[in-house]
Design a protein around this motif. Structure first.
Motif, PDB file in Angstrom:
ATOM      1  N   SER A  73       0.828  -1.207   0.000  1.00 22.97           N
ATOM      2  CA  SER A  73       0.000   0.000   0.000  1.00 22.97           C
ATOM      3  C   SER A  73       0.868   1.266   0.000  1.00 22.97           C
ATOM      4  CB  SER A  73      -0.914   0.012   1.231  1.00 22.97           C
ATOM      5  OG  SER A  73      -0.135   0.080   2.412  1.00 22.97           O
ATOM      6  N   TRP A  74       2.179   1.115   0.283  1.00 24.94           N
ATOM      7  CA  TRP A  74       3.075   2.278   0.201  1.00 24.94           C
ATOM      8  C   TRP A  74       4.140   1.981  -0.856  1.00 24.94           C
ATOM      9  CZ3 TRP A  74       4.754   5.620   4.966  1.00 24.94           C
ATOM     10  CH2 TRP A  74       5.400   6.783   4.499  1.00 24.94           C
ATOM     11  N   PRO A  75       3.837   2.338  -2.111  1.00 20.00           N
ATOM     12  CA  PRO A  75       4.816   2.084  -3.179  1.00 20.00           C
ATOM     13  C   PRO A  75       6.075   2.924  -2.978  1.00 20.00           C
ATOM     14  CG  PRO A  75       2.674   2.775  -4.068  1.00 20.00           C
ATOM     15  CD  PRO A  75       2.644   3.027  -2.598  1.00 20.00           C
ATOM     16  N   MET A  76       7.194   2.368  -3.356  1.00 24.39           N
ATOM     17  CA  MET A  76       8.457   3.108  -3.224  1.00 24.39           C
ATOM     18  C   MET A  76       9.396   2.703  -4.357  1.00 24.39           C
ATOM     19  SD  MET A  76      10.295   5.344  -1.844  1.00 24.39           S
ATOM     20  CE  MET A  76       8.937   5.787  -0.775  1.00 24.39           C
ATOM     21  N   THR A  77      10.003   3.665  -4.975  1.00 24.91           N
ATOM     22  CA  THR A  77      10.861   3.382  -6.125  1.00 24.91           C
ATOM     23  C   THR A  77      11.976   2.384  -5.791  1.00 24.91           C
ATOM     24  OG1 THR A  77      12.406   4.320  -7.697  1.00 24.91           O
ATOM     25  CG2 THR A  77      12.234   5.444  -5.610  1.00 24.91           C
ATOM     26  N   ARG A  78      12.190   1.439  -6.713  1.00 27.93           N
ATOM     27  CA  ARG A  78      13.315   0.508  -6.567  1.00 27.93           C
ATOM     28  C   ARG A  78      14.632   1.184  -6.883  1.00 27.93           C
ATOM     29  NH1 ARG A  78      13.546  -2.681 -10.346  1.00 27.93           N
ATOM     30  NH2 ARG A  78      11.708  -2.365 -11.615  1.00 27.93           N
ATOM     31  N   GLU A  79      14.582   2.368  -7.476  1.00 27.09           N
ATOM     32  CA  GLU A  79      15.805   3.095  -7.799  1.00 27.09           C
ATOM     33  C   GLU A  79      16.622   3.419  -6.549  1.00 27.09           C
ATOM     34  OE1 GLU A  79      16.962   2.482 -10.706  1.00 27.09           O
ATOM     35  OE2 GLU A  79      17.438   4.570 -11.185  1.00 27.09           O
ATOM     36  N   ARG A  80      16.026   3.276  -5.358  1.00 22.65           N
ATOM     37  CA  ARG A  80      16.794   3.481  -4.134  1.00 22.65           C
ATOM     38  C   ARG A  80      18.033   2.585  -4.084  1.00 22.65           C
ATOM     39  NH1 ARG A  80      11.983   0.669  -2.524  1.00 22.65           N
ATOM     40  NH2 ARG A  80      12.267  -1.128  -1.126  1.00 22.65           N
ATOM     41  N   ALA A  81      17.941   1.405  -4.729  1.00 22.53           N
ATOM     42  CA  ALA A  81      19.105   0.505  -4.745  1.00 22.53           C
ATOM     43  C   ALA A  81      20.260   1.127  -5.537  1.00 22.53           C
ATOM     44  CB  ALA A  81      18.723  -0.851  -5.328  1.00 22.53           C
ATOM     45  N   TYR A  82      19.915   1.836  -6.611  1.00 27.35           N
ATOM     46  CA  TYR A  82      20.957   2.517  -7.402  1.00 27.35           C
ATOM     47  C   TYR A  82      21.681   3.570  -6.559  1.00 27.35           C
ATOM     48  CZ  TYR A  82      22.903   6.128 -10.386  1.00 27.35           C
ATOM     49  OH  TYR A  82      23.737   7.082 -10.919  1.00 27.35           O
ATOM     50  N   HIS A 162      30.795  19.748  -7.794  1.00 32.33           N
ATOM     51  CA  HIS A 162      29.776  19.648  -6.752  1.00 32.33           C
ATOM     52  C   HIS A 162      28.391  19.533  -7.380  1.00 32.33           C
ATOM     53  CE1 HIS A 162      28.407  20.095  -2.613  1.00 32.33           C
ATOM     54  NE2 HIS A 162      27.456  20.888  -3.060  1.00 32.33           N
ATOM     55  N   LYS A 163      28.133  20.385  -8.357  1.00 34.36           N
ATOM     56  CA  LYS A 163      26.790  20.390  -8.952  1.00 34.36           C
ATOM     57  C   LYS A 163      26.527  19.135  -9.776  1.00 34.36           C
ATOM     58  CE  LYS A 163      25.851  25.173  -8.346  1.00 34.36           C
ATOM     59  NZ  LYS A 163      24.974  26.276  -8.636  1.00 34.36           N
ATOM     60  N   LYS A 164      27.579  18.517 -10.309  1.00 33.47           N
ATOM     61  CA  LYS A 164      27.421  17.230 -10.989  1.00 33.47           C
ATOM     62  C   LYS A 164      26.872  16.199 -10.005  1.00 33.47           C
ATOM     63  CE  LYS A 164      30.902  17.045 -14.321  1.00 33.47           C
ATOM     64  NZ  LYS A 164      32.332  16.798 -14.440  1.00 33.47           N
ATOM     65  N   GLY A 165      27.475  16.188  -8.835  1.00 31.39           N
ATOM     66  CA  GLY A 165      27.017  15.256  -7.788  1.00 31.39           C
ATOM     67  C   GLY A 165      25.602  15.580  -7.339  1.00 31.39           C
ATOM     68  N   VAL A 166      25.354  16.868  -7.153  1.00 26.55           N
ATOM     69  CA  VAL A 166      24.014  17.292  -6.722  1.00 26.55           C
ATOM     70  C   VAL A 166      22.971  16.812  -7.740  1.00 26.55           C
ATOM     71  CG1 VAL A 166      22.515  19.272  -6.281  1.00 26.55           C
ATOM     72  CG2 VAL A 166      24.877  19.291  -5.441  1.00 26.55           C
ATOM     73  N   ALA A 167      23.279  17.004  -9.023  1.00 26.98           N
ATOM     74  CA  ALA A 167      22.331  16.628 -10.090  1.00 26.98           C
ATOM     75  C   ALA A 167      22.069  15.125 -10.074  1.00 26.98           C
ATOM     76  CB  ALA A 167      22.870  17.062 -11.446  1.00 26.98           C
ATOM     77  N   GLN A 168      23.138  14.337  -9.904  1.00 23.67           N
ATOM     78  CA  GLN A 168      22.971  12.874  -9.896  1.00 23.67           C
ATOM     79  C   GLN A 168      22.021  12.429  -8.771  1.00 23.67           C
ATOM     80  OE1 GLN A 168      26.565  10.609  -9.078  1.00 23.67           O
ATOM     81  NE2 GLN A 168      25.451   8.664  -9.135  1.00 23.67           N
ATOM     82  N   TYR A 169      22.276  12.930  -7.582  1.00 18.94           N
ATOM     83  CA  TYR A 169      21.518  12.449  -6.412  1.00 18.94           C
ATOM     84  C   TYR A 169      20.182  13.187  -6.218  1.00 18.94           C
ATOM     85  CZ  TYR A 169      25.329   9.413  -5.019  1.00 18.94           C
ATOM     86  OH  TYR A 169      26.262   8.411  -4.988  1.00 18.94           O
ATOM     87  N   CYS A 170      19.982  14.263  -6.971  1.00 20.57           N
ATOM     88  CA  CYS A 170      18.692  14.961  -6.966  1.00 20.57           C
ATOM     89  C   CYS A 170      17.569  13.996  -7.291  1.00 20.57           C
ATOM     90  CB  CYS A 170      18.715  16.029  -8.056  1.00 20.57           C
ATOM     91  SG  CYS A 170      18.285  17.618  -7.443  1.00 20.57           S
ATOM     92  N   ALA A 171      17.886  12.997  -8.145  1.00 20.79           N
ATOM     93  CA  ALA A 171      16.871  12.044  -8.587  1.00 20.79           C
ATOM     94  C   ALA A 171      16.448  11.090  -7.468  1.00 20.79           C
ATOM     95  CB  ALA A 171      17.403  11.263  -9.798  1.00 20.79           C
ATOM     96  N   ASN A 172      17.120  11.139  -6.328  1.00 19.29           N
ATOM     97  CA  ASN A 172      16.668  10.298  -5.207  1.00 19.29           C
ATOM     98  C   ASN A 172      15.535  10.990  -4.447  1.00 19.29           C
ATOM     99  OD1 ASN A 172      16.707   7.916  -3.779  1.00 19.29           O
ATOM    100  ND2 ASN A 172      18.455   8.462  -2.466  1.00 19.29           N
ATOM    101  N   VAL A 173      14.745  11.728  -5.182  1.00 22.22           N
ATOM    102  CA  VAL A 173      13.724  12.602  -4.588  1.00 22.22           C
ATOM    103  C   VAL A 173      12.636  11.826  -3.847  1.00 22.22           C
ATOM    104  CG1 VAL A 173      12.629  12.744  -6.874  1.00 22.22           C
ATOM    105  CG2 VAL A 173      12.003  14.389  -5.123  1.00 22.22           C
ATOM    106  N   GLU A 174      12.278  10.633  -4.334  1.00 22.63           N
ATOM    107  CA  GLU A 174      11.211   9.897  -3.644  1.00 22.63           C
ATOM    108  C   GLU A 174      11.616   9.517  -2.234  1.00 22.63           C
ATOM    109  OE1 GLU A 174       8.598   6.756  -4.969  1.00 22.63           O
ATOM    110  OE2 GLU A 174       9.162   7.186  -7.038  1.00 22.63           O
ATOM    111  N   MET A 175      12.890   9.154  -2.078  1.00 20.93           N
ATOM    112  CA  MET A 175      13.383   8.790  -0.739  1.00 20.93           C
ATOM    113  C   MET A 175      13.437  10.034   0.152  1.00 20.93           C
ATOM    114  SD  MET A 175      13.683   5.598  -0.813  1.00 20.93           S
ATOM    115  CE  MET A 175      14.812   4.919   0.387  1.00 20.93           C
ATOM    116  N   CYS A 176      13.867  11.155  -0.431  1.00 23.36           N
ATOM    117  CA  CYS A 176      13.882  12.405   0.337  1.00 23.36           C
ATOM    118  C   CYS A 176      12.468  12.775   0.770  1.00 23.36           C
ATOM    119  CB  CYS A 176      14.498  13.533  -0.477  1.00 23.36           C
ATOM    120  SG  CYS A 176      16.273  13.332  -0.697  1.00 23.36           S
TER     121      CYS A 176
END
Ligand code: ADP
Ligand code: SR1
Ligand code: MG
Ligand code: MG
Ligand code: MG
Length: 415
Positions: A73-82, A162-176
């Motif tokens: 009932s609480w879907p969560m992206t599998r991309e968290r493993a990435y 720094h911003k390269k790293g920020v951009a990459q991990y920005c996509a972990n938005v569902e976990m945030c």
């Protein structure tokens, strides 16, 4: 799960997967007929398998498309493993002593193969409940935090990197967003996910929801959590994410966020362990000496972190970092003033985030074994109320602390 290339594994299909994956099979010494598999996941989100053969051992972690402790009932992206695999690799490069090696990552399968941290090494939280002293814990955790946070900050890196790293991990938005909800929002409103020791703490939970000053402070921290891309943080650095050697596991919430969120998670969970001790005390052990050790560890962890972080800063002050340019911070008293300001801000952030994380563990969805394992509900409620009151005071008064010793004196006086 219809998505291409993904299937949830069980013990049987995992054997076939390992046999077909040389990077994993080789870690088991090729002795694949002797494989035994045990699912040991005791976390809230994922499935973790210990795989043993006569000639080796590995751990396999798989993310399914939902939050394990709630269900589908609480879907969560599998991309968290990435993001977990990426952060394990990045933090492992910066601090190999305290991060398990990643052997294999399969993005389609949301699957990580990593080093098995074998017995007698255990989860720190379990050791804190049992009353075990770890004399090197502060030394090692300060090392991990100083290296992972300093080397992923703009003090060390160019703003471009720094911003390269920020951009990459920005996509972990569902976990945030999960953290935004369960740490910074739900404890301060009525939510079907919240729970607490009831009826004992009914009034206390209501008081949290009606405390305007507290809500303002929590909202300020929430904004900082979302907006402040200070360093590549672990994102879930509680004492259940530390296996005593120590090695830090489970960075699936990693993103560029405020350093204080990691430091506060660690310190806040030590304070939770401290308040739980009264519930674990018995005739054989009053836990008084142990409580002193926890306080000493809290003090040393912060003080050693401070010294190590500033030491790294001084060592790399002529490097590529673009936050404090050497031709501007060209006098040693100016640099040391900048460092003092930077560190006191991290200190206050850490206190605030640590306190917010304590509060969510008492009145939010995910509780901690330190307190949950106190079976007598009256006793548990007393420990929880003391924790909650302490956390509220820290969250509101965090900017008044000049050093960590002030906090530990207060903890001693109030318990
Ligand atoms: P979750 O993301 O669900 O919280 P964790 O990564 O925290 O999962 O792992 C859950 C449990 O699995 C840990 O508490 C620990 O007991 C075990 N575990 C995880 N990684 C390892 C490892 N590398 N070696 C040994 N045990 C592990
Ligand atoms: C649904 S909340 C689950 C919690 O467990 C994880 O380890 C994080 O702390 C998260 O907030
Ligand atoms: Mg975990
Ligand atoms: Mg996790
Ligand atoms: Mg937490």
């Amino acid at each position: 799960e219809a998505e291409q290339g993904f299937c949830p594994l069980d013990e049987a299909s995992l054997v076939a997967y390992i046999k077909a994956t040389p990077a994993l099979a080789s870690r088991l010494g090729g002795a694949l007929d002797s494989i035994t598999i045990r699912e040991v996941g005791d976390g809230n989100l994922n499935f973790v398998y210990i795989v043993l053969s006569d000639a080796g051992a590995i751990v396999i972690k798989q993310a399914l498309p939902y939050v394990r402790c709630v269900g589908d009932s609480w879907p969560m992206t599998r991309e968290r493993a990435y993001f977990e695999a990426s952060a394990l690799r990045e933090h492992g490069r910066l601090c190999p002593d305290h991060v398990p090696e990643v052997y294999h990552f399969d993005r389609a399968m949301s699957l990580i193969g990593m080093r098995y941290i074998e017995p007698p090494h255990i989860i720190l939280r379990k050791g804190l409940i049992a009353g075990v002293e770890y004399p090197h814990l502060a030394e090692h955790m300060s090392d991990y935090m100083a290296k992972t946070l300093f080397f992923t900050s703009m003090i060390y890196n160019t703003t471009t990197d720094h911003k390269k790293g920020v951009a990459q991990y920005c996509a972990n938005v569902e976990m945030c967003r999960l953290t935004e909800q369960v740490v910074f929002s739900d404890p301060y409103r009525v939510s079907k996910f919240n729970r607490w020791t009831s009826p004992h703490l009914d009034k206390d939970a209501e008081a949290v929801r009606e405390d305007d000053e507290l809500k303002l402070e929590a909202a300020e921290l929430k904004a900082m959590f979302i907006e402040r891309a200070q360093a590549l943080i672990h994102g879930d650095l509680h004492t259940g994410s530390i296996m005593i050697l120590p090695k830090v596991i489970d960075p699936e919430f990693a993103f560029y966020g405020p350093m204080g969120f990691d430091i506060g998670a660690f310190l806040g969970n030590l304070i939770l362990a401290y308040f739980a001790q009264n519930g674990h005390a018995d005739q054989a052990n009053d836990r008084k000496a142990y409580k002193k050790w926890i306080l000493k560890t809290i003090e040393e962890s912060w003080n050693l972190f401070y010294n190590k972080f500033v030491e790294l800063w001084n060592k790399h002050k002529e490097g590529n970092g673009e936050a404090y340019l050497p031709d501007i911070f060209n006098k040693s008293d100016l640099l040391s003033l900048a460092q003092k300001k930077y560190m006191i801000n991290i200190f206050h952030d850490s206190l605030g985030f640590g306190a917010a994380k304590m509060i969510r563990r008492i009145v939010g969805i995910a509780h901690v074994e330190d307190l949950e394992s106190i079976r007598d509900a009256n006793k548990r409620a007393l420990c929880e109320r003391a924790t909650l009151n302490c956390a509220k005071a820290i969250l509101k008064g965090r900017r008044q602390y000049e050093n960590i010793e002030q906090l530990s004196i207060e903890l001693t006086e109030n318990t």
